[in-house]
Write an enzyme that holds these catalytic residues in place. Structure first.
Site, PDB file in Angstrom:
ATOM      1  N   HIS A  95       0.820  -1.206   0.000  1.00  0.00           N
ATOM      2  CA  HIS A  95       0.000   0.000   0.000  1.00  0.00           C
ATOM      3  C   HIS A  95       0.863   1.269   0.000  1.00  0.00           C
ATOM      4  O   HIS A  95       0.555   2.233  -0.687  1.00  0.00           O
ATOM      5  CB  HIS A  95      -0.885  -0.042   1.241  1.00  0.00           C
ATOM      6  CG  HIS A  95      -1.997   0.944   1.241  1.00  0.00           C
ATOM      7  ND1 HIS A  95      -3.053   0.864   0.377  1.00  0.00           N
ATOM      8  CD2 HIS A  95      -2.209   2.031   2.013  1.00  0.00           C
ATOM      9  CE1 HIS A  95      -3.885   1.868   0.616  1.00  0.00           C
ATOM     10  NE2 HIS A  95      -3.393   2.590   1.597  1.00  0.00           N
TER      11      HIS A  95
ATOM     12  N   HIS B 122     -10.639   2.796  -1.380  1.00  0.00           N
ATOM     13  CA  HIS B 122     -10.829   2.414   0.012  1.00  0.00           C
ATOM     14  C   HIS B 122     -11.685   1.152   0.048  1.00  0.00           C
ATOM     15  O   HIS B 122     -12.703   1.085   0.729  1.00  0.00           O
ATOM     16  CB  HIS B 122     -11.452   3.559   0.819  1.00  0.00           C
ATOM     17  CG  HIS B 122     -10.654   3.891   2.053  1.00  0.00           C
ATOM     18  ND1 HIS B 122     -11.200   4.415   3.179  1.00  0.00           N
ATOM     19  CD2 HIS B 122      -9.338   3.743   2.313  1.00  0.00           C
ATOM     20  CE1 HIS B 122     -10.245   4.578   4.084  1.00  0.00           C
ATOM     21  NE2 HIS B 122      -9.117   4.190   3.589  1.00  0.00           N
TER      22      HIS B 122
ATOM     23  N   ARG C  95      -7.663  15.274   1.685  1.00  0.00           N
ATOM     24  CA  ARG C  95      -6.427  15.762   2.308  1.00  0.00           C
ATOM     25  C   ARG C  95      -5.249  15.720   1.327  1.00  0.00           C
ATOM     26  O   ARG C  95      -4.404  16.593   1.324  1.00  0.00           O
ATOM     27  CB  ARG C  95      -6.111  14.962   3.576  1.00  0.00           C
ATOM     28  CG  ARG C  95      -6.977  15.358   4.760  1.00  0.00           C
ATOM     29  CD  ARG C  95      -6.477  14.743   6.055  1.00  0.00           C
ATOM     30  NE  ARG C  95      -6.585  13.295   6.083  1.00  0.00           N
ATOM     31  CZ  ARG C  95      -7.715  12.616   6.276  1.00  0.00           C
ATOM     32  NH1 ARG C  95      -8.846  13.263   6.470  1.00  0.00           N
ATOM     33  NH2 ARG C  95      -7.726  11.309   6.294  1.00  0.00           N
TER      34      ARG C  95
END
Lengths: 212, 726
Positions: free
Chosen positions: B46, B93, B114
């Protein structure tokens, strides 16, 4: 240039949009911070914009209603000066009891976004004055927009001519299809739809222009 | 250390024996204490992109002169001219959303926002790309409802409109749904790009935002693993989001950036404070000294390792000059947020982590970031799949009509209305075309130009052939944009694949990446950012490889954009074609085959021509032929009072063929001659299909139905979908 105050709570998210809307109407726009009181003589009118003030924690508008700026807003309204609450701003005005009733979760239990047709029932002394047309179309975007009041209060609202706007086709279960209400003296108005999102052709409609 | 605990440790930290040996040789000793956690997080798939890195480098070639500041940042900045720049990125996600749909989807939105505002760009639009299983499958209703509510709950509250998206349903996602979100941010003239490279020894390292809790610990490693029957036990690994905090963080970060109080800034995303501190140090070629006991925490029992790995949401790490700290902290205080100095930048290229006076580790950040392992997973060169000589359908005309009507009312036909009616589409005052349209268009406040936004990738095509599907992931959305007069400028992607250790999956991955690169080069629309999500498999069952894309583009004005539906009775309906490949729509014929070949150059030219033609004022509405084929596309253009009458006999096979590519144009009757002259001049193949009528939907002598039934199917479908969910 005459000045309109735009109240800013933490979590307001239509504050910048309303600021732009006010400026495009050739008014001077000024932010009013939630922690500050203001001099009521400095402003021609006050607008409480939409959003999720204080995260809508507890109940939409419940925490904002207790912020220092609302003392000045109440004072301003008391003096017969124009106040407009849009969406979350409407919820705040209801929570401060400047406007009657309550706004609870939509009957469909979901947030809804879309366009609605509306009908003016009574006139405010300041907001949406110039408009002669009775039927308008505006966007809505809310999760807690269902207007509610106990039967006796609802009758009083109707009898005193305090219903400002009604939905043509009720999207959220509001009693008596109420989309917006006025205070007794009609200088304070609140509505769930967003006039500031419909004042140019490219936005999909221009009926919101005449609210200021 | 004895053998059992060693293996147990490797398993716990998801580090392979070979990786362990690499760590030992780099450090000159075995890893100790928190170092295990650091390597586990930053060397996870990841965070490190270890299986994909060598292939993602291929996107570097696509960069052109419009891309500024691409090197090492979260996303490339696309220069739109006139001082306006755009930053955009898409992220997955999937794993958290499958475990806990509301929070998983909500924090997915929070995270991608973000990534955008950390670069100084105000988020102006969101898009979702969702793949669900069969709506009847176990838990699927809960998942659909939860995911949509999560995206809506977060996006609406932070005040960023969700203006476009795509939803797919296929049993291949029954046990592993995909939840991808794209965010687009705008830098207006005079707004500066902020960077993440830490600089200036002696500068303060400042923690801002929400307090750190135990949520999301090991999240990055979780996302780098396949699912098994114990997925439910991973619930505590899912983070909890608070959009209210995010909104405060956005406003306060903008304020400190505008006041020029920040040297460097990065969000704490996957692997939280570990990834932000190590990456900022590595990029800035400096070190950092961090006092972990100074980190604001929600829970006093939290251990340093948990602080390092926590993925608590709504947190940022920034570097500021010491003399500016008091002004900076005043801004955050005004917005009700903590800003705490937790360390300082040091010249020595070491990240030194302290806990109550003890040094836990002192380690070169490059070992964890730059020197993370890179794997060339085995794959084979692409050979086309399911390509046949001929496609043909036995579907009878009368059966086609009933199938068409039921398609329009099915989840495939209508789920999107149910979904986008829960998204605020107009907050921010830029939405000219929202999620109820094929392509979103935002009006840029300074230049008044239209910024187009859309997402792509059709799993039904990917299922047929990964190379065809890869090209289509760029070409189809670019064609949809072109049909609204928008020229595609740049691309982001979110590559959702199964287990990369399986050569057949890796081969699909490489084929799709190369196809996306080639399509991007042909359109001169660089791939500026991206995300890879591997291990989308449950109990050995892979999802359909799904390289989702997000595209942005420009048109000069937001006036006179062709609509998606018919506008005028009597106007002419054209079909413009440049077909290189075809397949039967899987919604009507359950066959997995396609004919023809991929002709990227030809398709690129067609898209360019369509974009120019769509700017003509005589073009009233347009639609790229897509899911379900020509018949469905024509039906989707109908609305109450505006139907269609065919001039030519269309066969069932014509109607259910998904072509690569064709576009339907509705053109004002008076402009017919001019329009055809233009088509001939541009050398475009075309057919006049028919005209817009008041009452009927007529495709041939045999295939016709009352317009009311089409309208009813569309409306009833929406209601039915909600009822099904209730």
């Amino acid at each position: 240039m005459k000045k309109i105050g735009v109240v800013r709570f933490p979590g307001s998210n239509c504050d910048r949009d309303v600021f732009q809307y006010v400026q495009d109407h050739q008014y001077q726009a000024e932010y009013l911070w939630h922690l500050d009181q203001f001099n009521i003589h400095d402003y021609e009118g006050i607008i409480l914009p939409g959003g999720f003030s204080y995260g809508d924690y507890l109940r939409a508008g419940a925490l904002s209603a207790r912020s220092p700026v609302m003392k000045s807003v109440a004072d301003f309204a008391q003096k017969g000066r124009p106040v407009l609450g849009i969406c979350n701003g409407f919820q705040v005005l209801v929570e401060t009891h400047i406007l009657p009733g309550a706004l609870v979760q939509n009957s469909g239990l979901k947030f809804i976004d879309g366009w609605v047709n509306l009908k003016f029932e009574n006139q405010s002394t300041f907001w949406a004055q110039k408009e002669s047309q009775k039927n308008i179309r505006l966007p809505i975007a809310h999760g807690e927009g269902r207007f509610y009041a106990p039967q006796a209060e609802l009758e009083k609202i109707e009898d005193c001519g305090q219903v400002w706007l009604r939905y043509e086709s009720n999207p959220n279960g509001s009693l008596n299809d109420i989309a917006g209400v006025l205070n007794r003296t009609k200088n304070v108005a609140g509505l769930m739809p967003h006039p500031e999102r419909a004042y140019a052709d490219w936005m999909g409609g221009i009926d919101g222009w005449s609210f200021l | 250390m004895n053998q059992i605990t060693h293996e147990g440790k490797l398993k716990h930290y998801r580090i392979s024996q070979a990786e362990y040996e690499k760590i030992c040789s780099m450090l000159g000793r075995p890893p100790e204490g928190v170092e295990w956690a650091l390597f586990s997080a930053l060397w996870s798939e990841h965070c490190s992109y270890k299986s994909s890195k060598i292939h993602l480098k291929k996107f570097g070639k696509t960069l052109n002169q419009t891309v500024v500041n691409a090197e090492g940042e979260n996303a490339g900045v696309v220069d739109l001219g006139q001082g306006e720049r755009v930053v955009f990125k898409m992220e997955s996600h999937n794993h958290p959303s499958f475990i806990e749909p509301y929070q998983g989807a909500a924090t997915g939105v929070g995270g991608i926002l973000r990534d955008i505002f950390t670069m100084g760009a105000r988020p102006i639009g969101l898009a979702d790309y969702l793949c669900f299983g069969n709506i009847e499958a176990d838990r699927m209703k809960t998942l659909v409802e939860g995911v949509v509510k999560g995206i809506s709950g977060y996006g609406n509250s932070v005040g960023v409109p969700t203006v476009t998206g795509q939803t797919n349903f296929d049993p291949a996602y029954n046990k592993n749904i995909l939840v991808n979100a794209m965010a687009v941010g705008l830098l207006r003239p005079n707004e500066k790009v902020s960077l993440s490279a830490a600089k200036g020894p002696g500068n303060c390292v400042v923690y801002v935002g929400a307090k750190t809790g135990k949520d999301g610990v090991h999240g990055a490693a979780m996302a780098s693993e396949s699912f098994d029957e114990n997925s439910e036990a991973k619930k505590p690994n899912v983070q909890i989001g608070d959009p209210y905090f995010e909104k405060l963080l956005i406003e306060s970060c903008f304020e400190v950036l505008q006041k020029n109080l920040v040297v460097a800034i990065q969000d704490m995303g996957a692997a939280g404070i570990t990834s932000s501190s190590f990456e900022m140090s590595s990029k800035g070629q400096v070190g950092m000294m961090i006092q972990l006991d100074q980190v604001p925490v929600r829970d006093s029992s939290i251990q340093p390792e948990e602080i390092l790995l926590s993925e608590s949401q709504e947190r940022m790490l920034l570097v500021c000059e010491p003399q500016k700290f008091s002004e900076l902290s005043q801004v955050f205080e005004k917005w009700g947020l903590d800003a705490v100095i937790i360390g300082e930048v040091i010249a020595e290229r070491k990240v030194k982590l302290y806990w109550k006076g003890h040094c836990l580790t002192s380690i070169d950040p490059d070992l964890l970031v730059e020197k993370a392992p890179v794997y060339e997973r085995p794959y084979h060169a692409w050979k086309s799949q399911n390509q046949t000589e001929k496609i043909h359908s036995n579907l009878q005309p009368k059966d086609y009509i009933s199938q068409l009507i039921s398609y329009l009312g099915s989840t495939h036909g209508t789920a999107r209305d149910y979904i986008c009616s829960q998204y605020d589409q107009r907050v921010g005052l830029m939405t000219a075309r929202g999620a109820d349209h094929d392509v979103a268009i935002l009006r840029l406040p300074d230049s008044k130009r239209g910024l187009g936004m859309t997402v792509g990738c059709r799993p039904s095509v990917m299922k047929c052939d990964a190379q065809l599907g890869g090209f289509d992931s760029v070409f189809y959305p670019a064609l949809q944009m072109a049909a609204k007069g928008i020229k595609t400028l740049a691309i982001t992607d979110c590559l959702n694949f199964g287990n990369p250790e399986k050569p057949e999956i890796m081969s699909e991955f490489v084929a799709a990446v190369e196809a996306i690169r080639d399509a991007s080069l042909i359109l001169d629309a660089p791939v500026v950012s991206g995300n890879v999500s591997f291990y989308n498999e449950t109990l050995g069952q892979n999802i359909i490889s799904t390289p989702a894309t997000g595209l942005i583009g420009l048109r000069e004005t937001v006036a006179q954009i062709p609509e998606d539906q018919f506008q005028k009775i009597g106007s002419q309906v054209y079909l413009l074609s440049s077909v290189s490949a075809k397949m039967l729509s899987p919604y009507f014929e359950n066959k997995k085959s396609w004919i023809g070949k991929i002709e990227p150059q030809k398709t690129g030219q067609f898209i360019q021509k369509i974009q120019k033609l769509s700017l003509l004022t005589s073009v009233l509405s347009t639609q790229a032929v897509g899911r379900g084929g020509l018949g469905v596309s024509l039906a989707r253009m109908c609305r109450p009072g505006f139907g269609f009458q065919s001039f030519i006999e269309m066969s069932v096979a014509d109607l259910i063929t998904e072509t690569f590519y064709e576009v339907i144009f509705e053109v004002d009757h008076d402009a017919q001659h001019d329009f055809e002259t233009k088509l001939k001049a541009e050398n475009i193949d075309y057919k006049i299909l028919g005209k817009v009528t008041e009452r009927t939907f007529n495709l041939s002598q045999e295939i016709h139905v009352d317009l009311l039934r089409v309208n009813q199917a569309q409306n009833k479908g929406l209601g039915g979908f909600i009822e099904n969910l209730a």
